[in-house]
Design an enzyme around this catalytic site. Structure first.
Site, PDB file in Angstrom:
ATOM      1  N   ARG A 165       0.838  -1.218   0.000  1.00 34.46           N
ATOM      2  CA  ARG A 165       0.000   0.000   0.000  1.00 34.46           C
ATOM      3  C   ARG A 165       0.873   1.269   0.000  1.00 34.46           C
ATOM      4  O   ARG A 165       0.580   2.247   0.675  1.00 34.46           O
ATOM      5  CB  ARG A 165      -0.929   0.032   1.221  1.00 34.46           C
ATOM      6  CG  ARG A 165      -1.973  -1.056   1.261  1.00 34.46           C
ATOM      7  CD  ARG A 165      -2.984  -0.912   0.116  1.00 34.46           C
ATOM      8  NE  ARG A 165      -4.132  -1.782   0.311  1.00 34.46           N
ATOM      9  CZ  ARG A 165      -4.177  -3.074  -0.024  1.00 34.46           C
ATOM     10  NH1 ARG A 165      -3.117  -3.643  -0.590  1.00 34.46           N
ATOM     11  NH2 ARG A 165      -5.265  -3.782   0.172  1.00 34.46           N
ATOM     12  N   SER A 240     -10.583  -0.667   3.454  1.00 39.18           N
ATOM     13  CA  SER A 240      -9.792  -0.803   4.682  1.00 39.18           C
ATOM     14  C   SER A 240      -9.398   0.578   5.190  1.00 39.18           C
ATOM     15  O   SER A 240      -8.761   1.341   4.452  1.00 39.18           O
ATOM     16  CB  SER A 240      -8.508  -1.576   4.416  1.00 39.18           C
ATOM     17  OG  SER A 240      -8.794  -2.852   3.925  1.00 39.18           O
ATOM     18  N   GLU A 336      -4.814   3.726   6.501  1.00 39.52           N
ATOM     19  CA  GLU A 336      -4.549   3.528   5.078  1.00 39.52           C
ATOM     20  C   GLU A 336      -5.186   4.661   4.276  1.00 39.52           C
ATOM     21  O   GLU A 336      -4.700   5.069   3.229  1.00 39.52           O
ATOM     22  CB  GLU A 336      -5.134   2.180   4.639  1.00 39.52           C
ATOM     23  CG  GLU A 336      -4.516   1.654   3.375  1.00 39.52           C
ATOM     24  CD  GLU A 336      -5.520   1.058   2.434  1.00 39.52           C
ATOM     25  OE1 GLU A 336      -5.738   1.669   1.366  1.00 39.52           O
ATOM     26  OE2 GLU A 336      -6.068  -0.006   2.754  1.00 39.52           O
TER      27      GLU A 336
HETATM   28  N1  EPU Z   1     -10.079 -10.823  10.332  1.00 41.15           N
HETATM   29  C1  EPU Z   1     -10.794 -10.905  11.514  1.00 41.15           C
HETATM   30  N2  EPU Z   1     -11.867 -10.068  11.698  1.00 41.15           N
HETATM   31  C2  EPU Z   1     -12.247  -9.170  10.767  1.00 41.15           C
HETATM   32  C3  EPU Z   1     -11.520  -9.087   9.559  1.00 41.15           C
HETATM   33  C4  EPU Z   1     -10.431  -9.901   9.364  1.00 41.15           C
HETATM   34  O1  EPU Z   1     -10.495 -11.706  12.387  1.00 41.15           O
HETATM   35  O2  EPU Z   1     -13.230  -8.459  11.011  1.00 41.15           O
HETATM   36  C5  EPU Z   1      -8.881 -11.674  10.148  1.00 41.15           C
HETATM   37  C6  EPU Z   1      -9.160 -13.115   9.778  1.00 41.15           C
HETATM   38  O3  EPU Z   1      -8.183 -13.874  10.423  1.00 41.15           O
HETATM   39  C7  EPU Z   1      -8.907 -13.165   8.277  1.00 41.15           C
HETATM   40  C8  EPU Z   1      -7.779 -12.172   8.153  1.00 41.15           C
HETATM   41  O4  EPU Z   1      -8.077 -11.160   9.112  1.00 41.15           O
HETATM   42  O5  EPU Z   1      -8.507 -14.437   7.907  1.00 41.15           O
HETATM   43  C9  EPU Z   1      -7.650 -11.549   6.787  1.00 41.15           C
HETATM   44  O6  EPU Z   1      -8.886 -10.936   6.446  1.00 41.15           O
HETATM   45  P1  EPU Z   1      -9.234 -10.573   4.918  1.00 41.15           P
HETATM   46  O7  EPU Z   1      -8.929 -11.719   4.047  1.00 41.15           O
HETATM   47  O8  EPU Z   1     -10.607 -10.001   4.890  1.00 41.15           O
HETATM   48  O9  EPU Z   1      -8.164  -9.496   4.549  1.00 41.15           O
HETATM   49  P2  EPU Z   1      -7.603  -8.239   5.314  1.00 41.15           P
HETATM   50  O10 EPU Z   1      -6.181  -8.472   5.647  1.00 41.15           O
HETATM   51  O11 EPU Z   1      -8.515  -7.848   6.418  1.00 41.15           O
HETATM   52  C10 EPU Z   1      -6.667  -7.136   3.118  1.00 41.15           C
HETATM   53  C11 EPU Z   1      -6.744  -5.827   2.402  1.00 41.15           C
HETATM   54  C12 EPU Z   1      -8.064  -5.681   1.658  1.00 41.15           C
HETATM   55  C13 EPU Z   1      -8.188  -6.819   0.676  1.00 41.15           C
HETATM   56  C14 EPU Z   1      -8.110  -8.149   1.454  1.00 41.15           C
HETATM   57  C15 EPU Z   1      -8.098  -9.339   0.532  1.00 41.15           C
HETATM   58  C16 EPU Z   1      -5.361  -4.299   3.683  1.00 41.15           C
HETATM   59  C17 EPU Z   1      -5.323  -3.114   4.579  1.00 41.15           C
HETATM   60  N3  EPU Z   1      -6.575  -4.733   3.334  1.00 41.15           N
HETATM   61  O12 EPU Z   1      -7.673  -7.124   4.138  1.00 41.15           O
HETATM   62  O13 EPU Z   1      -8.000  -4.462   0.911  1.00 41.15           O
HETATM   63  O14 EPU Z   1      -9.418  -6.766  -0.035  1.00 41.15           O
HETATM   64  O15 EPU Z   1      -6.860  -8.192   2.195  1.00 41.15           O
HETATM   65  O16 EPU Z   1      -6.881  -9.412  -0.116  1.00 41.15           O
HETATM   66  O17 EPU Z   1      -4.317  -4.800   3.287  1.00 41.15           O
HETATM   67  C18 EPU Z   1      -8.536  -2.149   0.907  1.00 41.15           C
HETATM   68  O18 EPU Z   1      -7.324  -1.944   0.835  1.00 41.15           O
HETATM   69  O19 EPU Z   1      -9.372  -1.213   0.949  1.00 41.15           O
HETATM   70  C19 EPU Z   1      -9.001  -3.521   0.996  1.00 41.15           C
HETATM   71  C20 EPU Z   1     -10.296  -3.809   1.178  1.00 41.15           C
END
Ligand code: EPU
Length: 340
Positions: A165, A240, A336
């Site tokens: 990012r 995010s 972010e």
């Molecule tokens: N999780 C929780 N609770 C929540 C959300 C997430 O426990 O409410 C934990 C779970 O363990 C899950 C892990 O976080 O397995 C990862 O969650 P997720 O796959 O939803 O991905 P993220 O790391 O929360 C990132 C990006 C998203 C992108 C997703 C999928 C960032 C800041 N965010 O989210 O990007 O869509 O991965 O690749 O890196 C954005 O940048 O606006 C965005 C939505």
């Protein structure tokens, strides 16, 4: 021709849907508009903010300067071989429209980045990423204009200093570098199918798809996003709100002693990336509503505007979340979203 509007409401130009006015506002729809902007005094005498789809910004008050809204349109093939194609995409094109256009041509690379809100010009700035893919993997060049000098510049991918990012456009070239287009290298054959990001394989398995096409990967990504992330046209948000923090291995091991179930993914330099959504959920914020804003019920990384929230209310909520996570885990979350 006076293209510059005054006291322009930004409510429909930010996906949080918060109320804020810009002192000056210009829609750049052609190279001639840029020339006119460069020739006038308003750009020279004011702070300037370049705005794409407004999907990664939080306005906490009026903007006392000039907002340059990038509306340049067009998609052109610039180079083609038997197996790859290079396309130049103007910065004002809607990102998901580009993904759809690529899929219609059976060009691979962008499918995991389906349904990301915003415009093409913003993609390199924060190096948009999702489901194991980042746009830096496809960007070969970024073209733009230095608004201080009027000089055109093309940066090769390696000059963009892409990170998680992050890019040069958030640092040295911040604010004054107007991205006019980006060049993407896509595959015509031998597509690199990336489904290892947990949920994609699960969705494909449910549909009994073992050898997915790029369209099927895109469909799976869209299904996952729709189930977790609120549609900004229905519920104001900017995706995010925080970055996933990276901690040292030592810090992570300490955290594991107290929270054995803490998720973490090995990052570069022996560091560990921890999902901010998990940290926020553990602090009890998931689904919580405070006045007109709150934390999304399905994804704790996303803050939402239930209708009439001000930018400051959302910022205050973000600060409370940062303080909770700091006190429970000794991790300092970084926003972010751009706060203005
Ligand atoms: N999780 C929780 N609770 C929540 C959300 C997430 O426990 O409410 C934990 C779970 O363990 C899950 C892990 O976080 O397995 C990862 O969650 P997720 O796959 O939803 O991905 P993220 O790391 O929360 C990132 C990006 C998203 C992108 C997703 C999928 C960032 C800041 N965010 O989210 O990007 O869509 O991965 O690749 O890196 C954005 O940048 O606006 C965005 C939505």
């Amino acid at each position: 021709m006076n293209l510059i509007e005054e006291n322009k409401s930004l409510k429909s130009y930010n996906t949080f849907g918060v109320e804020a006015n810009a002192r000056y506002f210009i829609k750049v729809e052609s190279a001639a508009h840029i020339d006119e902007l460069l020739a006038g005094n308003i750009l020279k005498n004011n702070n300037c903010l370049i705005l794409g789809g407004g999907s990664n910004i939080l306005f906490t008050g009026n903007y006392d300067g000039l907002i340059v809204h990038n509306c340049l349109k067009g998609i052109n093939t610039v180079h083609e071989t038997a197996t790859t194609v290079e396309v130049e995409v103007m910065a004002g094109e809607n990102w998901h429209h580009i993904v759809t256009f690529a899929l219609q041509n059976d060009w691979g690379g962008l499918e995991n980045l389906s349904l990301i809100p915003g415009l093409a010009g913003a993609a390199p700035i924060q190096n948009i990423g999702a489901y194991g893919v980042e746009v830096k993997d496809m960007i070969t060049q970024v073209h733009g204009i230095d608004l201080r000098t009027g000089l055109h510049r093309t940066l090769g991918s390696e000059e963009c200093a892409f990170g998680y990012r992050d890019s040069i456009f958030k640092h040295e070239l911040k604010e004054f570098f107007f991205i006019s287009s980006i060049t993407l290298s896509l595959t015509k054959k031998h597509h690199r199918i990336a489904t290892s990001y947990g949920a994609i394989n699960d969705v494909l398995k449910q549909q009994q798809i073992t050898k997915p096409t790029i369209q099927q990967v895109s469909n799976a990504v869209q299904q996952i996003r729709r189930s977790k992330l609120p549609d900004p046209t229905q519920l104001g948000n900017a995706g995010s709100f925080f970055k996933n923090p990276v901690v040292s291995e030592t810090h992570y091991k300490l955290l594991q002693q107290e929270h054995p179930e803490i998720p973490g993914y090995k990052s570069v330099n022996q560091e560990v990336k921890v999902p901010a959504g998990w940290l926020i959920e553990q602090c009890g914020w998931k689904g919580k509503r405070i006045g007109n804003c709150g934390v999304h019920t399905q994804q704790a990384l996303v803050l939402v505007n239930y209708g009439d929230s001000t930018g400051n209310e959302i910022l205050e909520l973000a600060m409370r979340i940062i303080a909770s996570v700091k006190s429970k885990f000794n991790i300092e979350l970084q926003c972010e979203v751009n706060i203005k």
